[in-house]
Scaffold this motif. Structure first.
Motif, PDB file in Angstrom:
ATOM      1  N   HIS A   1       0.794  -1.180   0.113  1.00  0.00           N
ATOM      2  CA  HIS A   1      -0.118   0.101   0.020  1.00  0.00           C
ATOM      3  C   HIS A   1       0.811   1.081   0.105  1.00  0.00           C
ATOM      4  CE1 HIS A   1      -3.746  -2.318   1.323  1.00  0.00           C
ATOM      5  NE2 HIS A   1      -2.924  -3.187   1.633  1.00  0.00           N
ATOM      6  N   THR A   2       0.783   2.000  -1.438  1.00  0.00           N
ATOM      7  CA  THR A   2       1.490   3.435  -1.398  1.00  0.00           C
ATOM      8  C   THR A   2       0.734   4.202  -0.575  1.00  0.00           C
ATOM      9  OG1 THR A   2       2.745   2.579  -3.091  1.00  0.00           O
ATOM     10  CG2 THR A   2       2.810   4.783  -2.829  1.00  0.00           C
ATOM     11  N   GLY A   3       1.360   5.316   0.071  1.00  0.00           N
ATOM     12  CA  GLY A   3       0.577   6.306   0.876  1.00  0.00           C
ATOM     13  C   GLY A   3      -0.013   7.407  -0.041  1.00  0.00           C
ATOM     14  N   THR A   4      -0.834   8.063   0.256  1.00  0.00           N
ATOM     15  CA  THR A   4      -1.697   9.287  -0.333  1.00  0.00           C
ATOM     16  C   THR A   4      -0.729  10.496  -0.254  1.00  0.00           C
ATOM     17  OG1 THR A   4      -3.122   9.491   1.664  1.00  0.00           O
ATOM     18  CG2 THR A   4      -3.502   8.041  -0.009  1.00  0.00           C
TER      19      THR A   4
ATOM     20  N   TYR B   1       6.820   6.672  -0.524  1.00  0.00           N
ATOM     21  CA  TYR B   1       6.047   6.883   0.967  1.00  0.00           C
ATOM     22  C   TYR B   1       5.392   5.522   1.257  1.00  0.00           C
ATOM     23  CZ  TYR B   1       3.535   8.311   5.343  1.00  0.00           C
ATOM     24  OH  TYR B   1       3.009   8.225   6.485  1.00  0.00           O
ATOM     25  N   LEU B   2       5.713   4.790   1.995  1.00  0.00           N
ATOM     26  CA  LEU B   2       4.970   3.243   2.274  1.00  0.00           C
ATOM     27  C   LEU B   2       4.482   3.379   3.241  1.00  0.00           C
ATOM     28  CD1 LEU B   2       4.919   0.434   1.431  1.00  0.00           C
ATOM     29  CD2 LEU B   2       6.755   0.023   3.010  1.00  0.00           C
ATOM     30  N   ASP B   3       2.976   3.108   3.327  1.00  0.00           N
ATOM     31  CA  ASP B   3       1.883   3.032   4.109  1.00  0.00           C
ATOM     32  C   ASP B   3       2.065   1.623   4.998  1.00  0.00           C
ATOM     33  OD1 ASP B   3      -0.458   3.839   5.767  1.00  0.00           O
ATOM     34  OD2 ASP B   3      -1.695   2.885   4.363  1.00  0.00           O
ATOM     35  N   GLN B   4       1.669   0.739   4.333  1.00  0.00           N
ATOM     36  CA  GLN B   4       1.788  -0.640   4.924  1.00  0.00           C
ATOM     37  C   GLN B   4       2.114  -1.758   3.901  1.00  0.00           C
ATOM     38  OE1 GLN B   4      -2.141  -0.318   6.523  1.00  0.00           O
ATOM     39  NE2 GLN B   4      -3.106  -1.555   4.924  1.00  0.00           N
ATOM     40  N   ILE B   5       2.239  -3.157   4.320  1.00  0.00           N
ATOM     41  CA  ILE B   5       2.282  -4.165   3.641  1.00  0.00           C
ATOM     42  C   ILE B   5       1.539  -5.232   4.316  1.00  0.00           C
ATOM     43  CG2 ILE B   5       3.769  -6.126   2.943  1.00  0.00           C
ATOM     44  CD1 ILE B   5       6.189  -4.217   2.583  1.00  0.00           C
ATOM     45  N   VAL B   6       0.766  -5.976   3.427  1.00  0.00           N
ATOM     46  CA  VAL B   6      -0.285  -6.948   4.059  1.00  0.00           C
ATOM     47  C   VAL B   6       0.232  -8.420   3.295  1.00  0.00           C
ATOM     48  CG1 VAL B   6      -2.410  -8.128   4.240  1.00  0.00           C
ATOM     49  CG2 VAL B   6      -2.141  -5.460   4.543  1.00  0.00           C
ATOM     50  N   ILE B   7       0.369  -9.392   3.885  1.00  0.00           N
ATOM     51  CA  ILE B   7       1.076 -10.693   3.256  1.00  0.00           C
ATOM     52  C   ILE B   7       0.035 -11.739   3.844  1.00  0.00           C
ATOM     53  CG2 ILE B   7       2.803 -12.319   3.089  1.00  0.00           C
ATOM     54  CD1 ILE B   7       4.858  -9.983   3.835  1.00  0.00           C
ATOM     55  N   HIS B   8      -0.322 -12.583   2.718  1.00  0.00           N
ATOM     56  CA  HIS B   8      -1.301 -13.541   3.174  1.00  0.00           C
ATOM     57  C   HIS B   8      -0.841 -14.816   2.316  1.00  0.00           C
ATOM     58  CE1 HIS B   8      -4.165 -13.379   0.078  1.00  0.00           C
ATOM     59  NE2 HIS B   8      -3.978 -12.105   0.160  1.00  0.00           N
TER      60      HIS B   8
END
Length: 1475
Positions: free
Chosen positions: A1101-1104, A1170-1177
């Motif tokens: 998720h790239t930031g805004t 600007y990196l907001d978050q990373i989600v892995i599954h």
């Protein structure tokens, strides 16, 4: 010093330490003043007293009684003791040399500081011509003050010649130490003997070696008695050295062995005679044992030991025998050795002692690969040989030795004996079990042990064909088979050194010796499997027995080479007997369907039948395509041999050395040809591995019988076809006088069973029956005899054939029925399309209770029931006898049965003639079948209590089962050095460097370059990383155009010899299209499933924020409890502002994820991201989504200028909002990780936090959280809880060194079944950052709260006494909650001191804008707090000021600690831009 000067004091001072030592002298040194004052020794004096006294030693010099023994040369003496030496002293009178006259004793005095116990003297004679040489008999030194006397025997001319050099001095060692000579002369003990050793009377007869003696008596042997060493002036030419030894309790002596250790410059020794004379009890008889030979490696027979028999008046003198030792070095690569080899022969009459195998009779160079060496050992008759101890002195890699066997031949009287001692193992510190000594036992099956064989000598003529290549160094052997047995492996080697055999068109002749083989029916010839061997075209063999002149011709005309066969058998062609056929046996090896079942080792097999064996054959070329011996694969091989008749057993093994190098063998099947419709079955169902199952790499498997290779399907049989089963029973014959044997044959089917009581009257008996109602037969059981037997009877076979379906099986029972026991044997039915069940041994443990009158005597039977079958009634008491089951005792019985499957019930039958009542506590049944299982059946009740039945039968259901696949401990510790084999094809010529990393339970190895992909081994050093779990291959350059085909990947530990295979679903390195840069392969441990391959979906998720996106290549490394993914490039081409970019990464299962490392390499302002978050599954799954929050720039020109960030795991995302009520009871499951801890866990608390400050806690007691275990408790939430925001884990109370590593906490509502998971992955310890950690509740579709790190700058005031030694606690509060009370861990003694600013960190779930802070001072001195500044370590750069400027003082005499609540007084927002 001036001549004749008197000295009063000598002082020594250390130049650095200035320490001073004083030596009062008060003496005059002069040549003329006193005979002793030529020099003097001074002791150290402390506190007015000498540390050691000055002692006067009286020295007596004995000159010998030989012509010209006297001398007037200068003689010097130096006395050595525990405290030093006297220095070299001239033996003189008033400064003048003394004449040492023949048969005279000269007395001298030597004054010296006390030397302690004397150890030796140095004697020197400075004679310049031979006429001045001196013969010294001995030196005696007496210490006047203690009356101690030391005798130093010399008995030698001085100077003397040694190794061509004239030696003028000699060291003498004390022979006796006397405190009171008169008393010593009277002392004597029972069993004392005087032994006199007489050395030869010529100049070179003496020895410098250490001489030892062994004495053997009727009761026992003495062990080594060290007589002394030649370097101590013993065992000189013409000397007679006498020693007193004690031989008490040995009994009547029957032999001695005397020899030496071959040490020193001149060890060779000519021993003339040994005399023995008993001292106590006193005897006039002297035993004289003439030796008259050299004990030397370079003379006579090269032996340094000699055995002599001692005559016993009541018995015949034992003969001195010559034992011919045939040592067979194996044919394995590297089998030869240059080490010194030693052997000890052990028989019923003692041993021959450790002898060096010094000189081979038949080879110039000993112990070469594939060679047989002959040595001779002379020893007094050892009786029947039982054991051999064989060893060598080679240490380290390359010095080992592979010993095939030892054959010892000797004659005693007219009888020739031959004993075989098989070995077939390495004697090597770096192979096998690391031992360089082995104890070998005689081969009991060898006819050479059981009988004295009549020797046969054969002339062997071998013709080589004209097109045979020039001979190479290759071992060629011959084995001859006859009706009475077979020969050893006979080496066809030249009789003359340097002669070349097996030239094209040559006829070579050899003479070999065998036992009496009877009528010869075949021979086998074989060549060694050596690299580059071009083959041998063998034309013919001719054997002529030299005594009977019998001639046997074998027309061979065949090639022996690797691509064909290296072993050939030829039947004998004679007029008197039929020529046997030669079969190409088809040997099929069925590898099992278990993890790690495959092997890359060489597999060998020997087939045995009624007519001999095939010898060991390497299973070289499989008829089945693909790599040999892979999991769940059947490989077939051709083994050509003369017909063996009925097959009986196979011996199968491999050369794999360590754990994992073996194989799981299901069974072996053998048929006589590829066209045959029948095959013999040899089931094993076990591991051939050094550390699993049988814990051996070789196993003997007996056949269960023969079956059809093709047969009708079982459903056709189950449809009750018309026809009969014709069953032929074959056994040993009975004489007409004997009564028939009563046996029961029971046929078990899947519907029922049927019993046939039979009276066997002859060699063959037949039964005919439809067996229609029992269904498909799965086993046959035979019990009996039920009648009296006069002699044992052997059951050979049961042949069954159905007249309708033509189904046929041949069950090989091969067992004896004895008169004194009733036996029960069973075999599985053999169908072509079914794998036969194994026959398993069950160990039955009957536990009788420890109660009054619990024991009983009677008859007992068991019937074990399993999911596949049942055992039938098995009687535990023997025929016509009763069994006594004692109180509190465990009785163990063993039965064999066709595998019953998982056991579920045991029927116990009991009958007592005395009406005994038996209290049976439980029955434990253990299976001797891998994996080993133990089944527990608990009864805990009486049997036969108040029962009126003859036999009381009870059914006991299964209580519990435990399964273990025991792994044998390793003999050596691994240093983390492995050999690695990588075999690939389709390798591009310009492939960039490939790196490999090994991952283990305790870490990972450094990256190392893959040296080749061509199956050539290279070294992989991994270090101490624990059990290897996977290998990661990484491409150093850009992706390839296509993948590299992987065929083999294997690891072998150089220390433990453990081997590992690897599992992958993708057969290519870097993907089939070559687009990947990393490939991971899971390690396969025997019988353990490997880590699975997982496709991870990674959402970035790239930031805004403005300019948040990037075009840079982004790389990620994912970390979990089972290692990391290695650095991967995310394939998504761009990462736009506000967008979610999804990539996939394939990796071996990482377990629970813990963090990610994300990075890019674009530098300069505006190139950042600007990196907001990373989600892995895991792809295809929506649960277990791992969230890693960043909310920061990766930019070289913004903030902290970092382009690489490690993101900790924030938590797992739930599938939706919490439903139903929140209050009520929640079950708490706490999982402790497998990270070891040396202590128990501290007292912990779990706090569940809700909105508006609501919270509830639960305590985990100290020591309750065990490694790799789940702790269960519960927590009650009140109705104030509308939702759960976060949970907090913290240490409540910790002792010194107490730690705990939490893996996960799971909460589950008992009613609504809501589940919350918190993957803490945190190590708790009483240190900063280790006491407390928090995780938020993450809900899909809602913003994820961050875990923030708050940095506290705490300023202590400047007023006098402002500092404190008390503990300090803080709690931060905001609109989203609080951090809870946190203890600030001191980093030293200067925290919270006057005017100092202390920095601490508090990590907690985001509480929002800081509003308030509670500061608490524990018990201790008062503290003046000035202010606290809190910085948030995030991109916002927020600072919050809390002013205090106040004292915190304890109240009520220190019983209540002080606290203060501070409100935020200001916030600042800072942003740094680096240009």
């Amino acid at each position: 010093m001036v001549h004749g000067q008197k000295s009063d004091l000598v002082t020594l001072q250390h130049l650095k330490s200035k320490k001073t030592l004083n030596f009062p002298a008060n003496t005059r040194l002069s040549k003329n003043c006193d005979s002793r004052k030529f020099l003097c020794e001074l002791p150290v004096v402390e506190a007015g007293k000498p540390i050691y006294p000055v002692v006067l030693y009286h020295v007596y010099i004995y000159t010998g009684d030989l012509e010209q023994a006297d001398t007037d040369s200068a003689v010097y003496l130096c006395i050595y003791g525990k405290r030093g030496d006297s220095g070299l002293r001239l033996l003189h009178k008033t400064g003048m040399p003394v004449t040492f006259q023949r048969r005279r004793v000269n007395v001298f005095e030597v004054e010296a500081v006390s030397l302690g116990k004397l150890q030796k003297v140095l004697l020197r004679c400075e004679a310049d011509t031979k006429s001045h040489y001196w013969y010294c008999d001995k030196v005696v030194v007496r210490e006047a003050s203690t009356n101690s006397e030391y005798v130093f025997n010399c008995e030698r001319w001085l100077p003397f010649m040694s190794q061509g050099i004239i030696q003028s001095e000699i060291e003498l060692y004390p022979q006796e130490f006397k405190k009171n000579q008169h008393l010593k002369m009277q002392e004597a003990n029972e069993g004392d003997w005087n032994i006199t050793v007489v050395t030869g009377d010529f100049e070179t007869a003496g020895t410098t070696a250490t001489v030892s003696l062994y004495a053997y008596g009727e009761n026992k042997a003495s062990g080594p008695i060290i007589l002394g060493s030649g370097k101590h002036q013993l065992f000189n030419p013409s000397s007679k050295d006498t020693f007193k030894i004690n031989l008490r309790d040995l009994g009547q002596l029957y032999k001695i062995r005397i020899g030496h250790d071959n040490t020193g410059n001149d060890p060779s020794w000519y021993l003339e005679e040994v005399r023995l004379e008993r001292v106590v009890p006193l005897s006039d008889e002297e035993i004289c044992l003439p030796i008259e030979c050299w004990l030397a490696e370079d003379k006579d027979d090269g032996d340094t030991w000699k055995e002599v028999a001692i005559r016993n008046p009541a018995k015949e003198l034992l003969p001195l025998l010559e034992y011919e030792v045939h040592v067979y070095t194996g044919a394995e690569l590297g089998a030869e050795t240059d080490s010194k080899v030693y052997i000890n022969l052990i028989g019923t009459r003692g041993d021959a002692g450790k002898r060096k195998l010094h000189r081979s009779k038949n080879n110039n160079v000993k112990f070469r690969r594939g060679q047989m060496d002959i040595f001779c050992i002379k020893a007094v008759s050892l009786g029947d040989l039982e054991k051999v101890l064989i060893s060598h002195d080679g240490a380290g890699p390359g010095n080992g030795w592979f010993l095939d066997k030892i054959v010892i031949k000797h004659k005693e009287g007219e009888e020739a004996r031959e004993v075989v001692f098989p070995c077939n193992r390495w004697l090597d510190e770096c192979q096998d079990d690391g031992k360089t000594e082995r104890e070998l036992t005689a081969n009991e099956d060898s006819s050479s042990v059981k009988a004295f064989l009549k020797a046969q000598r054969w002339r062997v003529q071998v013709k080589t064909d004209g097109d045979s290549p020039e001979p190479q160094e290759c071992k060629r052997t011959l084995v001859i088979y006859g009706s009475k047995g077979k020969s050893d492996e006979l080496l066809l080697s030249p009789q003359t050194p340097g002669y070349v055999c097996f030239l094209p068109r040559a006829t070579d002749e050899f003479t070999v010796e065998t036992g009496d083989l009877g009528d010869i029916y075949k021979l086998r010839v074989s060549c060694d499997d050596v690299p580059g061997f071009e083959g041998w075209h063998l034309k013919s063999f001719c054997l002529e027995e030299l005594h009977t002149k019998q001639v046997l011709n074998f027309d061979c005309n065949c090639w022996l080479r690797e691509d064909k066969e290296l072993v050939k058998e030829f039947p004998a062609v004679t007029k008197d007997q039929k020529t046997l056929p030669v079969y190409k046996y088809v040997v099929s090896v069925h590898t099992g369907d278990r993890w790690g079942a495959e092997t890359f080792a060489n597999v060998y097999i020997t087939l045995y039948g009624k007519r001999g064996d095939t010898g060991v054959r390497k299973l070289h070329k499989s008829l089945t395509k693909g790599r040999k011996f892979q999991r769940n694969k059947v490989d077939s091989f051709l083994v050509e041999a003369v017909s063996l008749s009925h097959l009986q057993k196979v011996v199968i093994g491999h050369d794999g050395e360590g754990y994992g190098a073996g194989m799981y063998l299901k069974m072996v099947t053998v048929k006589e040809s590829q066209d045959s419709d029948k095959e013999w079955v040899f089931p094993l169902w076990n591991w051939l591995d050094t550390h699993l199952g049988l814990c051996d790499t070789v196993c003997e498997v007996v056949t269960t019988g023969r079956r059809l290779t093709l047969s009708p399907k079982l459903p056709e049989i189950n449809m009750k076809p018309s026809g009969l089963w014709i069953m032929d029973i074959t056994g040993s014959d009975l004489s007409n006088e004997e009564d028939p044997i009563c046996l029961s044959f029971i046929f078990y089917g899947n519907l029922s069973c049927k019993k046939f009581p039979l009276q066997v009257t002859g060699k063959a008996t037949q039964i005919k029956d439809e067996l229609a109602d029992i269904g498909s037969i799965y086993k046959v059981q035979v019990t009996g005899p039920h009648s009296e037997l006069k002699q044992p009877w052997h059951l050979d076979f049961l042949h069954m054939k159905h007249t309708g379906t033509k189904e046929e099986m041949y069950l090989a029972f091969d067992c004896w029925f004895n008169p004194t026991e009733e036996k029960c044997v069973e075999l599985p039915a053999l169908y072509a399309d079914q794998e036969p069940l194994p026959v398993v041994e069950y160990a039955i443990h009957l536990h009788t209770g420890d109660l009054k009158k619990a024991d009983a005597t009677g008859e007992v039977y068991l019937c074990i029931q399993g999911e596949k079958s049942y055992s039938g009634k098995r009687w535990l008491n023997s025929k016509k006898s009763l069994i006594t089951l004692a109180r509190g005792q465990v009785d163990i019985f063993k039965i064999k049965s066709v595998y019953l499957g998982k056991l579920n019930q045991v029927l116990v039958g009991f009958k007592s003639l005395k009406k005994d009542e038996w209290f049976l506590e439980k029955i434990v049944i253990e299976e001797d079948f891998y994996p080993f299982s133990a089944h527990v059946f608990v009864h805990n009740d009486w049997i036969n209590k108040r029962s009126k039945k003859d036999f009381v039968e009870v059914a006991i259901p299964l209580k519990e089962t435990s399964v273990t696949s025991l792994v044998k401990n390793f003999d050596m510790k691994s240093r983390g050095q492995w050999q690695i084999w990588v075999h690939c094809t389709q390798v591009p010529e310009d492939v960039p460097d490939i790196q490999v990393v090994a991952f283990g339970r305790k870490g990972k190895s450094p990256a190392q370059k893959v040296q080749n992909l061509s199956d050539d081994p290279f070294l992989l050093t991994v270090g101490d990383i624990g059990d290897i779990t996977k290998l990661s291959f990484m491409l150093s350059g850009p992706p390839l155009r296509r993948g590299i085909k992987l065929h083999k990947l294997r690891l072998k530990d150089l220390d433990t010899k453990q081997e590992l295979g690897f599992h992958t679903e993708a057969p290519c390195l870097f993907g089939e299209d070559g687009s990947e840069t990393v490939t991971e392969l899971a390690a396969v441990w025997p019988d353990k499933p490997p880590l699975r391959e997982v496709l991870y979906s990674i959402s970035v998720h790239t930031g805004t924020l403005p300019a948040a996106g990037t075009d840079a290549n982004v790389f990620i490394t994912v970390f979990g409890e089972q290692g990391d993914s290695s650095k991967r490039q995310l394939r998504h081409s761009n990462f736009e502002r506000g967008q979610v970019s999804i990539s996939e990464v394939r990796a071996v299962d990482l377990g629970q994820l813990s963090k990610v490392l994300v990075e890019h390499h674009n530098e300069g302002y505006g190139a950042g991201w600007y990196l907001d978050q990373i989600v892995i599954h895991e792809s295809g799954k929506t649960d277990d989504q791992y969230v890693f929050l960043c909310q920061q720039w990766l930019d070289s020109g913004v903030g902290d200028a970092q382009m690489k960030r490690t993101l900790k795991l924030l938590g797992k995302v739930g599938n939706g909002m919490l439903t139903g009520k929140i209050y009520g009871t929640w079950d708490v499951l706490v999982t402790t990780s497998d990270i070891s801890s040396n202590s128990m866990n501290p007292k912990m608390s779990l706090t569940v936090c809700g909105e508006k400050g609501t919270y509830t806690s639960v305590i985990f007691p100290k020591g309750s959280l065990k490694k790799e275990q789940i702790y269960e408790t519960s927590i009650e939430l009140s109705k104030k809880f509308n939702t759960i925001i976060k949970v907090r884990l913290e240490i409540e109370e910790a002792g010194e060194g107490e730690t705990w590593h939490c893996c996960e906490v799971k909460l589950q509502h008992r009613e609504s079944k809501n589940v919350l998971e918190f993957p803490f992955c945190h190590n708790f310890a009483d240190e900063e950052g280790g006491r407390v950690t928090e995780l938020p509740v993450l809900t899909a579709g809602s913003p994820f709260p961050a875990v923030k790190r708050y940095v506290l700058y705490i300023t202590t005031g400047q007023e006098p006494g402002s500092g404190t030694d008390a503990d300090v606690y803080v709690m931060l509060q905001g609109p989203l909650g609080d951090t809870g009370r946190r203890k600030l861990i001191r980093k030293g003694d200067d925290n919270f001191t006057k005017g100092k600013v202390d920095v601490f960190q508090v990590e907690a779930v985001d509480v929002g804008i800081l509003q308030r802070m509670v500061v608490e001072k524990g018990k201790g001195s008062d503290w003046f707090l000035e202010n606290i500044i809190v910085k948030e370590s995030s991109s916002s750069g927020t600072e919050t000021l809390f002013m205090a400027h106040r004292w915190l003082k304890d109240r009520r005499n220190g019983k209540i600690s002080a606290s203060v609540a501070l409100n935020a007084t200001g916030q600042y927002y800072l942003q740094t831009i680096i240009c």
